[in-house]
Design a protein around this motif. Structure first.
Motif, PDB file in Angstrom:
ATOM      1  N   GLY A 188       4.487  -7.864   5.136  1.00  0.00           N
ATOM      2  CA  GLY A 188       4.868  -8.255   6.823  1.00  0.00           C
ATOM      3  C   GLY A 188       4.590  -7.145   7.730  1.00  0.00           C
ATOM      4  O   GLY A 188       5.051  -7.289   8.837  1.00  0.00           O
ATOM      5  N   GLU A 189       4.640  -5.904   7.313  1.00  0.00           N
ATOM      6  CA  GLU A 189       4.238  -4.686   8.104  1.00  0.00           C
ATOM      7  C   GLU A 189       2.612  -4.563   8.471  1.00  0.00           C
ATOM      8  O   GLU A 189       1.928  -5.020   7.935  1.00  0.00           O
ATOM      9  CB  GLU A 189       4.633  -3.717   7.356  1.00  0.00           C
ATOM     10  N   LEU A 213       0.731  -1.259  -0.002  1.00  0.00           N
ATOM     11  CA  LEU A 213       0.119  -0.314  -0.012  1.00  0.00           C
ATOM     12  C   LEU A 213       0.734   1.275   0.140  1.00  0.00           C
ATOM     13  O   LEU A 213       1.661   1.388   0.990  1.00  0.00           O
ATOM     14  CB  LEU A 213      -0.927  -0.228   1.380  1.00  0.00           C
ATOM     15  N   CYS A 214       0.546   2.127  -1.036  1.00  0.00           N
ATOM     16  CA  CYS A 214       1.302   3.605  -1.111  1.00  0.00           C
ATOM     17  C   CYS A 214       0.477   4.347  -1.194  1.00  0.00           C
ATOM     18  O   CYS A 214      -0.389   4.620  -2.115  1.00  0.00           O
ATOM     19  CB  CYS A 214       2.427   3.245  -2.353  1.00  0.00           C
ATOM     20  N   VAL A 215       0.493   5.279  -0.158  1.00  0.00           N
ATOM     21  CA  VAL A 215      -0.621   6.601  -0.245  1.00  0.00           C
ATOM     22  C   VAL A 215       0.484   7.800  -0.128  1.00  0.00           C
ATOM     23  O   VAL A 215       1.273   7.992   0.695  1.00  0.00           O
ATOM     24  CB  VAL A 215      -1.243   6.423   1.149  1.00  0.00           C
ATOM     25  N   ARG A 216       0.042   8.829  -1.206  1.00  0.00           N
ATOM     26  CA  ARG A 216       0.566   9.946  -1.145  1.00  0.00           C
ATOM     27  C   ARG A 216      -0.364  11.223  -1.191  1.00  0.00           C
ATOM     28  O   ARG A 216      -1.261  10.970  -2.326  1.00  0.00           O
ATOM     29  CB  ARG A 216       1.627  10.066  -2.559  1.00  0.00           C
TER      30      ARG A 216
END
Length: 65
Positions: free
Chosen positions: A37-38, A12-15
């Protein structure tokens, strides 16, 4: 960690994520990544926008940005 520059892309990448209701900001802009794993902990007071954030991430609500 940048979304594009990681050796393995994050799950997941949120900007610059932002959401408003009735022209009042609920949250944002937010920026974070979650890798394999996070875990991500979302915490805050009642009415802080936790459920709204999860609904935006799930695609149930449309973000402003």
């Amino acid at each position: 960690m940048s979304c594009a520059q990681s050796s393995s892309p994050p799950l997941l990448c949120v900007r610059d994520l932002a959401f408003s209701r009735d022209d009042l900001p609920v949250f944002g802009p937010l920026e974070f990544t979650v890798g394999a794993g996070e875990a991500l902990l979302v915490q805050g007071d009642n009415g802080a926008g936790k459920t709204t954030l999860l609904r935006v991430l799930a695609g149930l609500l449309r973000a402003d940005a």
